[in-house]
Motif scaffolding. Structure first.
Motif, PDB file in Angstrom:
ATOM      1  N   ALA A   1       0.823  -1.207   0.000  1.00  0.00           N
ATOM      2  CA  ALA A   1       0.000   0.000   0.000  1.00  0.00           C
ATOM      3  C   ALA A   1       0.860   1.262   0.000  1.00  0.00           C
ATOM      4  O   ALA A   1       0.524   2.254  -0.661  1.00  0.00           O
ATOM      5  N   LEU A   2       1.981   1.235   0.734  1.00  0.00           N
ATOM      6  CA  LEU A   2       2.861   2.412   0.783  1.00  0.00           C
ATOM      7  C   LEU A   2       3.967   2.341  -0.268  1.00  0.00           C
ATOM      8  O   LEU A   2       4.730   3.297  -0.417  1.00  0.00           O
ATOM      9  N   ASP A   3       4.058   1.213  -0.967  1.00  0.00           N
ATOM     10  CA  ASP A   3       5.078   0.999  -1.988  1.00  0.00           C
ATOM     11  C   ASP A   3       6.467   1.348  -1.452  1.00  0.00           C
ATOM     12  O   ASP A   3       7.203   2.161  -2.020  1.00  0.00           O
ATOM     13  N   MET A   4       6.820   0.706  -0.346  1.00  0.00           N
ATOM     14  CA  MET A   4       8.127   0.981   0.245  1.00  0.00           C
ATOM     15  C   MET A   4       8.703  -0.304   0.846  1.00  0.00           C
ATOM     16  O   MET A   4       7.969  -1.166   1.323  1.00  0.00           O
ATOM     17  N   ASP A   5      10.015  -0.408   0.765  1.00  0.00           N
ATOM     18  CA  ASP A   5      10.702  -1.515   1.412  1.00  0.00           C
ATOM     19  C   ASP A   5      10.784  -1.263   2.910  1.00  0.00           C
ATOM     20  O   ASP A   5      10.966  -0.129   3.363  1.00  0.00           O
ATOM     21  N   LEU A   6      10.662  -2.338   3.664  1.00  0.00           N
ATOM     22  CA  LEU A   6      10.820  -2.282   5.111  1.00  0.00           C
ATOM     23  C   LEU A   6      11.758  -3.402   5.534  1.00  0.00           C
ATOM     24  O   LEU A   6      11.943  -4.387   4.804  1.00  0.00           O
ATOM     25  N   TYR A   7      12.336  -3.233   6.714  1.00  0.00           N
ATOM     26  CA  TYR A   7      13.267  -4.224   7.241  1.00  0.00           C
ATOM     27  C   TYR A   7      12.692  -4.834   8.509  1.00  0.00           C
ATOM     28  O   TYR A   7      12.166  -4.122   9.363  1.00  0.00           O
ATOM     29  N   LEU A   8      12.782  -6.161   8.619  1.00  0.00           N
ATOM     30  CA  LEU A   8      12.438  -6.782   9.884  1.00  0.00           C
ATOM     31  C   LEU A   8      13.476  -6.359  10.922  1.00  0.00           C
ATOM     32  O   LEU A   8      14.674  -6.278  10.618  1.00  0.00           O
ATOM     33  N   ARG A   9      13.016  -6.109  12.118  1.00  0.00           N
ATOM     34  CA  ARG A   9      13.838  -5.538  13.169  1.00  0.00           C
ATOM     35  C   ARG A   9      15.087  -6.384  13.443  1.00  0.00           C
ATOM     36  O   ARG A   9      14.998  -7.591  13.692  1.00  0.00           O
ATOM     37  N   VAL A  10      16.261  -5.749  13.406  1.00  0.00           N
ATOM     38  CA  VAL A  10      17.477  -6.412  13.876  1.00  0.00           C
ATOM     39  C   VAL A  10      17.717  -6.099  15.345  1.00  0.00           C
ATOM     40  O   VAL A  10      18.400  -6.857  16.044  1.00  0.00           O
ATOM     41  N   ALA A  11      17.148  -4.978  15.826  1.00  0.00           N
ATOM     42  CA  ALA A  11      17.229  -4.610  17.243  1.00  0.00           C
ATOM     43  C   ALA A  11      16.260  -3.459  17.484  1.00  0.00           C
ATOM     44  O   ALA A  11      16.032  -2.641  16.586  1.00  0.00           O
ATOM     45  N   PRO A  12      15.692  -3.345  18.685  1.00  0.00           N
ATOM     46  CA  PRO A  12      14.764  -2.252  18.986  1.00  0.00           C
ATOM     47  C   PRO A  12      15.448  -1.019  19.557  1.00  0.00           C
ATOM     48  O   PRO A  12      14.787  -0.061  19.943  1.00  0.00           O
ATOM     49  N   GLU A  13      16.768  -1.014  19.601  1.00  0.00           N
ATOM     50  CA  GLU A  13      17.524  -0.030  20.382  1.00  0.00           C
ATOM     51  C   GLU A  13      17.163   1.416  20.094  1.00  0.00           C
ATOM     52  O   GLU A  13      16.903   2.210  21.011  1.00  0.00           O
ATOM     53  N   LEU A  14      17.164   1.797  18.824  1.00  0.00           N
ATOM     54  CA  LEU A  14      16.989   3.223  18.511  1.00  0.00           C
ATOM     55  C   LEU A  14      15.589   3.710  18.852  1.00  0.00           C
ATOM     56  O   LEU A  14      15.401   4.882  19.203  1.00  0.00           O
ATOM     57  N   TYR A  15      14.600   2.834  18.770  1.00  0.00           N
ATOM     58  CA  TYR A  15      13.238   3.222  19.170  1.00  0.00           C
ATOM     59  C   TYR A  15      13.130   3.345  20.687  1.00  0.00           C
ATOM     60  O   TYR A  15      12.472   4.261  21.197  1.00  0.00           O
ATOM     61  N   LEU A  16      13.767   2.433  21.406  1.00  0.00           N
ATOM     62  CA  LEU A  16      13.709   2.510  22.868  1.00  0.00           C
ATOM     63  C   LEU A  16      14.392   3.780  23.374  1.00  0.00           C
ATOM     64  O   LEU A  16      13.929   4.415  24.330  1.00  0.00           O
ATOM     65  N   LYS A  17      15.476   4.180  22.721  1.00  0.00           N
ATOM     66  CA  LYS A  17      16.159   5.413  23.155  1.00  0.00           C
ATOM     67  C   LYS A  17      15.362   6.656  22.763  1.00  0.00           C
ATOM     68  O   LYS A  17      15.438   7.682  23.450  1.00  0.00           O
ATOM     69  N   ARG A  18      14.578   6.564  21.707  1.00  0.00           N
ATOM     70  CA  ARG A  18      13.661   7.662  21.413  1.00  0.00           C
ATOM     71  C   ARG A  18      12.674   7.864  22.573  1.00  0.00           C
ATOM     72  O   ARG A  18      12.251   8.987  22.861  1.00  0.00           O
ATOM     73  N   LEU A  19      12.285   6.742  23.224  1.00  0.00           N
ATOM     74  CA  LEU A  19      11.370   6.847  24.357  1.00  0.00           C
ATOM     75  C   LEU A  19      12.039   7.517  25.551  1.00  0.00           C
ATOM     76  O   LEU A  19      11.382   8.231  26.317  1.00  0.00           O
TER      77      LEU A  19
END
Length: 495
Positions: free
Chosen positions: A224-242
Motif C-alpha cells: 500500500a505504501l510501496d516501500m521496502d521495510l526491514y524486519l527488526r534487527v534490534a529495537p535499540e533506537l526506538y527505545l532510546k527515542r522513548l
C-alpha cells in the motif's frame, strides 16, 4: 502430507486407526467433541495425593475428573491400565470391564497410544503402590491417526525432532521441562524489571531503516505504501527515542531477525531483552545485571559439564586483559598497542582477515579468536574499541575505547551494554563513518538514521542500555547443547 510421504507400514497403521475411529463414532461418540468434563489436572492430582498412602486414600475416597493423552496401554483380560499424560505429569487409569458401562468398555477397546480421553473415578493405589484413578467413566476426546514413535531420541534424522516439535513434546517430558523453565526465566525477568520501576513497551518490528545493531536484515515490501521495510534487527533506537520522550526506564522482550548464518548459537529469529535507564551508565548496569541473574539462579548450574556459579561479583577483564590472560602468556598487553600484521596472521585464519582495516576491528577479532571460548564463568568484558561500537559513549580518558561491556557465560556472549552516546553531532559522525564502511563492502555496517539524530537533538539524558539474549541464557540454565533446543520452532531448511 501426501500418501507418498508415508512409509507402507505406517500407512497400514493409519488405516487401522481410521477404522477404529469409525467404530468409536458408531458407538455414538463425536469424532471431534468441543469440550471435556474435567475438574482438575493430572499434575494437581499427583501433587495433592502423591504423598498419601493406600489407607489414607481408601479413607478419603477422593474423586477426580481428568483428561490427557494415552501414552501406553496394558491389558490383562477384563482389566486394563492406561497411562495418561498432561504436560510433564502422568497418572495411571485403571479400567475394569465390570465397572465401566458396556459402551465405554467398547470405547476402550478401540483406543490407541496417542489418543486423548477423559476419565472420572476415585484416586487409589494399586497392589504395586502405583498412584492411579479407578475409572468409573471414560470419554473420547480425539483419535491420534498417526502412531507415536517408539523411541524419538533414537531417530537417525535428529533434525526431525525440531521439524516435528509437536511429536517431540508428546514423548519427551524433558523437552517440555526445558520450555517450562524458559517461561519461568522470562517471568523472573519481567518481575524484576516491573519491580524496579521499568515500563514494558512495544516497538516496531517492521522498520524503514535497519538500525540498532551491526547485522544483515531481512527485507520485505509494503504494497500500500510501496516501500521496502526491514524486519527488526534490534529495537535499540526506538527505545532510546522513548528515553528522549521522558519514559526514563523502559524494557522490551522482543523478537529480532537477522539474515545471517545458522549455528548451534545462532537462529535467524531470536528473542532479546533490551532495557534503557536514564541517569545510569554501564557501571550501574553491571551491578543491575549481577542482581538480575544472581536472583534468577540460586547458587550454580551445570552447563555442558561445567559447573557455573552465579555468585556475585562476576569476573571482569578489559578486552586487552582477556586476550593476554587467556593466551597462556603467549601475548602481552604491550603487543596489543598497536597490533602487528604478524600477530593477526598467526592467530586469525586468512578467510577471516578481510575487513580488518582498523586497530579496533583487529582487537575485537583477536578477542574472539583467543579469549571468548574460555569465558565459561560469568565474566564482564569492558573497554571495547570505538570502531566496533557506533552507538556507545567514548571513555573520557581514552576516546579509542567506549564505555561498554559484554557478559559472557558458557563461552558465549549473553549480554551487551553501553553508556549510550547522546551527543547528536558525534552520533551523526559515527553514522557517516559506518556509511563509509558500507561503501567498502561491509554489509553489516550501520545505516544512517537521520530521525534518530534529530531525536538526540531534543536532548537525551545520560542513559545506560543493555540487551540480554533470552535464548542463550535459556541454553545455559537448561544445559541445552544448541539454540534449537530452547526455541520451540527453529528455522529449518525445507526438505
Amino acid at each position: 502430507m501426501s500418501e507418498d510421504d508415508i512409509q507402507p507400514e505406517e500407512s497400514e497403521l493409519i488405516r487401522v486407526r481410521r477404522e477404529k475411529l469409525d467404530r468409536i463414532a458408531a458407538l455414538g461418540y463425536d469424532r471431534f467433541p468441543t469440550t471435556a468434563d474435567v475438574d482438575t489436572t493430572i499434575a494437581e492430582v499427583v501433587a495433592r495425593f502423591g504423598a498419601k498412602s493406600h489407607d489414607e486414600l481408601v479413607a478419603e475416597k477422593p474423586r477426580v475428573k481428568i483428561a490427557g493423552r494415552v501414552m501406553t496401554i496394558r491389558e490383562f483380560g477384563k482389566t486394563a491400565f492406561l497411562v495418561l499424560s498432561e504436560k510433564t505429569a502422568n497418572i495411571q487409569v485403571y479400567c475394569r470391564k465390570d465397572t465401566l458401562p458396556e459402551r465405554e468398555w467398547s470405547l476402550y477397546q478401540n483406543l490407541d497410544a496417542g489418543d486423548w480421553i477423559s476419565a472420572e473415578g476415585a484416586v487409589f493405589r494399586t497392589k504395586t503402590n502405583e498412584l492411579s484413578v479407578k475409572a468409573q467413566h471414560i470419554d473420547f476426546l480425539v483419535k491420534a491417526l498417526r502412531p507415536l514413535p517408539g523411541k524419538w531420541h533414537g531417530l537417525t534424522d535428529v533434525e526431525q525432532r525440531y521439524r516435528q516439535r509437536y511429536v517431540d513434546l508428546i514423548v519427551n517430558d524433558d523437552v517440555k521441562a526445558v520450555f517450562e523453565a524458559r517461561a519461568k526465566i522470562v517471568r523472573h525477568i519481567r518481575n524484576w524489571f516491573d519491580g524496579h520501576g521499568f515500563i514494558e513497551v512495544e516497538t516496531p518490528m517492521m522498520q524503514p531503516i535497519a538500525g540498532g545493531a551491526a547485522a544483515r536484515p531481512f527485507v520485505t515490501h509494503h504494497n500500500a505504501l510501496d516501500m521496502d521495510l526491514y524486519l527488526r534487527v534490534a529495537p535499540e533506537l526506538y527505545l532510546k527515542r522513548l528515553i528522549v520522550g521522558g519514559m526514563h526506564r523502559v524494557y522490551e522482550i522482543n523478537r529480532n531477525f537477522r539474515n545471517e548464518g545458522i549455528s548451534m548459537r545462532h537462529n535467524p529469529e531470536f528473542t532479546m531483552l533490551e532495557f534503557y535507564q536514564a541517569y545510569a551508565d554501564y557501571e550501574v548496569l553491571i551491578e543491575e545485571t549481577e542482581d538480575l541473574l544472581s536472583g534468577l539462579v540460586e547458587g550454580s548450574v551445570t552447563y555442558r559439564g561445567n559447573e557455573i556459579s552465579f555468585k556475585r561479583p562476576f569476573a571482569r577483564y578489559t578486552m586487552k586483559e582477556a586476550i593476554a590472560h587467556f593466551s597462556g602468556g603467549s601475548i602481552s598487553i604491550d603487543e596489543l598497542d598497536p597490533i602487528s600484521d604478524a600477530l593477526i596472521e598467526r592467530l586469525i585464519p586468512a578467510e577471516e582477515r578481510e575487513g580488518l582495516f582498523s586497530e579496533g576491528k583487529r582487537l575485537a577479532a583477536l578477542f574472539e579468536a583467543v579469549a571468548e571460548k574460555h569465558l565459561i564463568q560469568p565474566t564482564f568484558i569492558t573497554d571495547f574499541p570505538t570502531e566496533v561500537s557506533p552507538l556507545s559513549k567514548q571513555r573520557r580518558d581514552d576516546p579509542r575505547y567506549v564505555e561498554r561491556f559484554e557478559l559472557f557465560i558458557g563461552g558465549m556472549e549473553i549480554a551487551n551494554a553501553f553508556s549510550e552516546l547522546n551527543d547528536p553531532d558525534e552520533q551523526d559522525r559515527r553514522f557517516r563513518q559506518q556509511l563509509a564502511a558500507r561503501e567498502r563492502g561491509d554489509d553489516e555496517a550501520h545505516q544512517m538514521d537521520e530521525d534518530y539524530v534529530r531525536a538526540l537533538e531534543y536532548g537525551m539524558p545520560p542513559t545506560g542500555g543493555e540487551g540480554i539474549g533470552i535464548d542463550r541464557l535459556a541454553m545455559v540454565l537448561t544445559d541445552s547443547a544448541t539454540i534449537r533446543d530452547v526455541i520451540l520452532f527453529p528455522l529449518m531448511r525445507p526438505r
